[in-house]
Design an enzyme around this catalytic site. Structure first.
Site, PDB file in Angstrom:
ATOM      1  N   LYS B  80       0.538  -1.021   0.022  1.00 41.99           N
ATOM      2  CA  LYS B  80       0.340  -0.285   0.113  1.00 41.99           C
ATOM      3  C   LYS B  80       1.231   1.487  -0.295  1.00 41.99           C
ATOM      4  O   LYS B  80       1.927   1.692   0.711  1.00 41.99           O
ATOM      5  CB  LYS B  80      -0.684  -0.363   0.756  1.00 41.99           C
ATOM      6  CG  LYS B  80      -2.223   1.064   0.979  1.00 41.99           C
ATOM      7  CD  LYS B  80      -2.883   0.505   2.161  1.00 41.99           C
ATOM      8  CE  LYS B  80      -3.991   2.099   2.440  1.00 41.99           C
ATOM      9  NZ  LYS B  80      -4.740   2.057   4.135  1.00 41.99           N
ATOM     10  N   SER B 155      -9.351   2.008   2.706  1.00 46.59           N
ATOM     11  CA  SER B 155      -9.007   2.934   2.010  1.00 46.59           C
ATOM     12  C   SER B 155      -7.732   2.123   0.664  1.00 46.59           C
ATOM     13  O   SER B 155      -7.520   1.695  -0.421  1.00 46.59           O
ATOM     14  CB  SER B 155      -7.830   3.755   2.602  1.00 46.59           C
ATOM     15  OG  SER B 155      -7.445   3.228   3.264  1.00 46.59           O
ATOM     16  N   SER B 179      -9.774  -0.201   6.109  1.00 48.06           N
ATOM     17  CA  SER B 179      -9.134  -0.357   5.680  1.00 48.06           C
ATOM     18  C   SER B 179      -9.094  -1.660   5.065  1.00 48.06           C
ATOM     19  O   SER B 179      -8.300  -1.249   3.576  1.00 48.06           O
ATOM     20  CB  SER B 179      -8.244   0.938   5.363  1.00 48.06           C
ATOM     21  OG  SER B 179      -9.085   2.220   5.545  1.00 48.06           O
TER      22      SER B 179
END
Lengths: 117, 501
Positions: B80, B155, B179
Site C-alpha cells: 500500500k 482505503s 481499510s
C-alpha cells in the site's frame, strides 16, 4: 484546551440536546483559514453543507458518556516510552534535502516569513 | 508450466524450495500479469519492475548459496502506497506527495526485505487513507476484479484488488477504521487488522496515530498468517509498539479448529441497513461454525452504535494535526512561490491545490472539533465513548472467546454511487470501526456471494487484544469448511479478467 472548565461539557451537552449542532458557511471559511487551506467560493458552497451534516452526525456523542467515564486516548495504556540515550545514524543533509521543493546552501529554501511592512 | 499467478504463497514457496521455480520466474509472472490486467483493474500506482526483479534475483542467489531463508522468501507482494520504501515513489494517494521518494524504509518494509519478500510496487488508495472506495485517490479509482464497474473498497482497495486479480499473492494494507477488512470483504480475499501496536507504524504516513495499524492481505488464511508473522512484533522505533511475542498466528491457521470455541454474534451489527444477501451468508457461516463444534451465543454491545460518530471526531482531530506537516517547506508540492507570496500564503495555496475534497473536509472537521469551546463537547466526549466501547468488548469477552458480525453492511457498490455523499460512505465502516477504537484485533474472511448481486461477502471476527491467533483459528476453520462445500476457494468463482497484451 482540555482544561477550559470542568463544567463546560454539561452545559454544552444540554445545548446540544436542544439544538442540532450546526456550522455556517462563514465558520467553514474561518476553519479553512485556520487550517491554511485557500478554499475557493465554489468549494465553500459545496463543502459547508456537507460539513454541517457531518457535524450533526458526530454531535450524537454528546448524548452518550456520563461525567464519571474516563477518556481513552490510546488503545493500550503505554506510558513514558523512552529510547536509550545513544547516538544512532541519521539522514545525511543530501538525503534530508532530496525531497525539498527548493534548497540552497544545504538548507531548505522557504518563501519569506515576515510581512513586508 | 502451470500459471504461477494462481498459486498461493505457500505453494510458490514450495516450488522454490524444491527447485521447480525461481523467484525471478515467479516475480516475472506476476509482473506480466500486472501488465496484462492492471489497465482494467488499476490497482497499482507504481510498478517497480527493476527493483522487484533485483530483489528476486538476490533471493535466488541466497537460496543457491544454501542460505537459511524465511518461509515466504522470494514470494511477491503488493505494498500500500502509504508505507515508505526507500527510493520508490510514495504518495499516500495524494497529489501533495507526487514524485516524493522517501529517504528511508518503514519498519514493515524492512521486515519484508529481511523475510526475502519481493515488493512488486505500490498500490492505489484513498488519499491519506481517507475513504472506503479508492474514489478519493488523487490519481484514479481502482476497479473491483469481481465486477469492474464497482469499487474494490478502501482505503486499501489497491492492495485487495491486486490480490483478487492475481497480480500478487500477498499485499500489505493499513487499517484505521476498516481499510484492510472492508476491501478484503468486497474482493473475496482475507484481510487482517492486527492488535494496535502489534505491527509498527514507523514509516507509515500517519492518518490517525492512535488508530492506524498495518496488516496483511492474501487469498488464503494461511498465507495471511505467514505474512502477519513476517511483519509483526515489537519495534523500538514506534513508541506505541507492544513489547510482547507475536501471537501464534501461523499455528492457529494450521490448526483450523473451533471445537469448544465460544463465539458471540454481536446483536447490534445487523438488521436494518444490512443487505439480505450479506446477512444470509453471515448466518450460514455462523451455523457452519456451530456444526464444527463452536458454541454460539448472541452478545450485546450497546455502545457500538456510537462508534461511528466518535470515530469521525477522533480521526479528523488526529488527521488535522498529522497533516499539518504538509506545509510546502521540506518535501512535497509547493505552489505560488513567486518571490512575493509569504510562506503562509504559499502554504495555503499548496494545501488547497494538493489536497482533495475528503482530506479538506476531515482537516476542517478536526480543526473544528479541537477548537476551544468545542474540545470537551466533541473530542473529549468521543474519547469517553472509546472507553465505553472498550468496556463493551471486555464484558463480551467474559462470556465468549471471539465476536463475529458481517464485515460490511453491503457488498461492493457501483463506482460513483456514494462518491459525493460522505455520510453514506462513512456507513461502510459501521462494523469495522468499533475494533479500531478499542484497539483489539479483527479480520474479514470470504464467506460466499450475496444472492442479489453475486458479489463477495466478508465474515468479520473480532478477538481480544493480542489474541490475533484466534482470528486465524476461526478463519481457517471456516475457510476449510466452505471450500469443502463449494469444492474450492471462493476466489475460484471470480470471473476471468480480460487479458490485454
Amino acid at each position: 484546551m482540555a482544561g477550559s472548565g470542568r463544567n463546560q461539557p454539561v452545559i454544552l451537552r444540554n445545548q446540544l440536546d436542544q439544538f442540532m449542532p450546526s456550522i455556517t458557511r462563514e465558520e467553514v471559511a474561518h476553519l479553512a483559514r485556520l487550517a491554511r487551506i485557500e478554499l475557493t467560493d465554489a468549494e465553500l458552497d459545496h463543502l459547508a453543507p456537507q460539513l454541517d451534516q457531518i457535524i450533526a452526525l458526530v454531535g450524537q456523542v454528546s448524548q452518550v458518556a456520563a461525567d464519571d467515564i474516563p477518556p481513552t486516548s490510546h488503545a493500550l495504556p503505554i506510558t513514558n516510552v523512552m529510547r536509550p540515550d545513544e547516538n544512532v545514524p541519521c539522514l545525511t543533509p543530501e538525503q534530508a534535502l532530496a525531497g525539498a521543493p527548493a534548497a540552497e546552501e544545504q538548507r531548505f529554501r522557504v518563501p519569506r516569513i515576515l510581512e513586508e511592512d | 508450466m502451470t500459471d504461477l499467478t494462481r498459486k498461493t504463497a505457500v505453494e510458490l514457496a514450495e516450488l522454490m524450495t524444491s527447485g521447480q521455480a525461481s523467484s525471478v520466474e515467479i516475480t516475472q509472472a506476476h509482473l506480466d500479469r500486472i501488465a496484462a490486467v492492471d489497465g482494467a483493474v488499476q490497482a497499482f500506482l507504481h510498478v517497480d519492475t527493476e527493483g522487484a526483479l533485483a530483489q528476486a534475483a538476490e533471493v535466488d542467489r541466497k537460496r543457491g548459496a544454501g542460505e537459511q531463508l524465511g518461509p515466504l522468501a522470494g514470494v511477491p507482494l503488493a505494498l500500500k502506497d502509504v508505507l515508505t520504501q526507500e527510493g520508490v515513489p510514495t504518495t499516500a494517494g495524494s497529489k501533495i506527495l507526487e514524485g516524493w521518494k522517501p529517504p528511508y524504509d518503514s519498519t514493515v518494509v524492512k521486515r519484508l526485505r529481511s523475510a526475502g519478500i519481493v515488493i512488486l510496487g505500490k498500490t492505489n488508495m484513498d488519499e491519506f487513507a481517507m475513504g472506503s472506495s479508492t474514489e478519493n485517490s488523487a490519481y484514479f479509482t481502482t476497479h473491483n476484479p469481481w465486477d469492474l464497474g464497482r469499487i474494490p473498497g478502501g482505503s486499501g482497495g489497491g492492495s485487495s484488488a491486486a490480490v483478487a486479480a492475481y497480480e500478487a499473492p500477498l499485499a500489505i494494507g493499513t487499517d484505521t477504521g476498516g481499510s484492510i477488512r472492508q476491501p478484503g470483504a468486497f474482493t473475496g480475499t482475507v484481510g487482517v487488522k492486527p492488535t494496535y501496536g502489534g505491527t509498527s507504524r514507523y514509516g507509515l504516513i500517519a492518518l490517525a496515530s492512535s488508530l492506524d495499524t498495518p496488516g496483511p492481505c492474501a487469498r488464503t488464511t494461511l498465507d495471511t498468517a505467514l505474512l502477519h508473522e513476517a511483519i509483526a512484533g515489537y519495534d523500538p522505533m514506534d513508541s506505541t509498539s507492544i513489547k510482547q511475542d507475536v501471537p501464534p498466528v501461523v499455528d492457529a491457521a494450521r490448526r483450523a479448529d473451533v471445537n469448544g470455541l465460544r463465539i458471540g454474534v454481536v446483536k447490534e451489527l445487523g438488521g436494518e441497513g444490512y443487505q439480505p444477501g450479506v446477512e444470509a451468508r453471515f448466518h450460514e457461516s455462523v451455523e457452519l461454525l456451530t456444526k464444527l463444534g463452536a458454541e454460539v451465543v448472541e452478545v450485546s454491545c450497546p455502545h457500538f452504535q456510537y462508534a461511528l460518530p466518535a470515530y469521525y471526531l477522533i480521526l479528523p482531530s488526529e488527521a488535522s494535526s498529522n497533516l499539518a506537516k504538509f506545509d510546502a517547506m521540506r518535501y512535497g508540492l509547493r505552489v505560488g512561490d513567486d518571490g512575493v507570496n509569504s510562506a503562509e500564503k504559499v502554504m495555503s495555496l499548496t494545501r488547497e491545490a494538493g489536497f482533495g475534497d475528503e482530506v479538506k473536509r476531515r482537516i476542517m472537521l478536526g480543526t473544528h472539533a479541537l477548537s476551544s469551546g468545542y474540545y470537551d463537547a466533541y473530542y473529549g466526549q468521543a474519547q469517553k465513548v472509546r472507553t465505553l466501547i472498550q468496556r463493551d468488548f471486555a464484558n463480551a469477552y467474559e462470556q465468549v472467546d471471539v465476536l463475529v458480525s458481517p464485515a460490511t453492511p453491503t457488498t461492493a457498490f457501483p463506482i460513483g454511487d456514494r462518491a459525493d455523499d460522505p455520510i453514506a460512505m462513512y456507513k461502510n465502516d459501521l462494523c469495522t470501526i468499533p475494533v479500531n477504537l478499542a484497539g483489539n484485533a479483527a479480520a474479514s474472511f470470504p464467506c460466499g456471494l450475496a444472492d442479489e448481486d453475486d458479489l463477495p461477502v466478508g465474515f468479520h471476527v473480532m478477538a481480544p487484544v493480542m489474541r490475533d491467533d484466534l482470528l486465524y483459528q476461526v478463519g481457517s476453520a471456516l475457510e476449510a469448511a466452505l471450500a469443502e462445500q463449494w469444492g474450492g476457494v471462493l476466489m475460484a468463482q471470480a470471473p476471468e479478467l480480460e487479458v490485454t497484451r
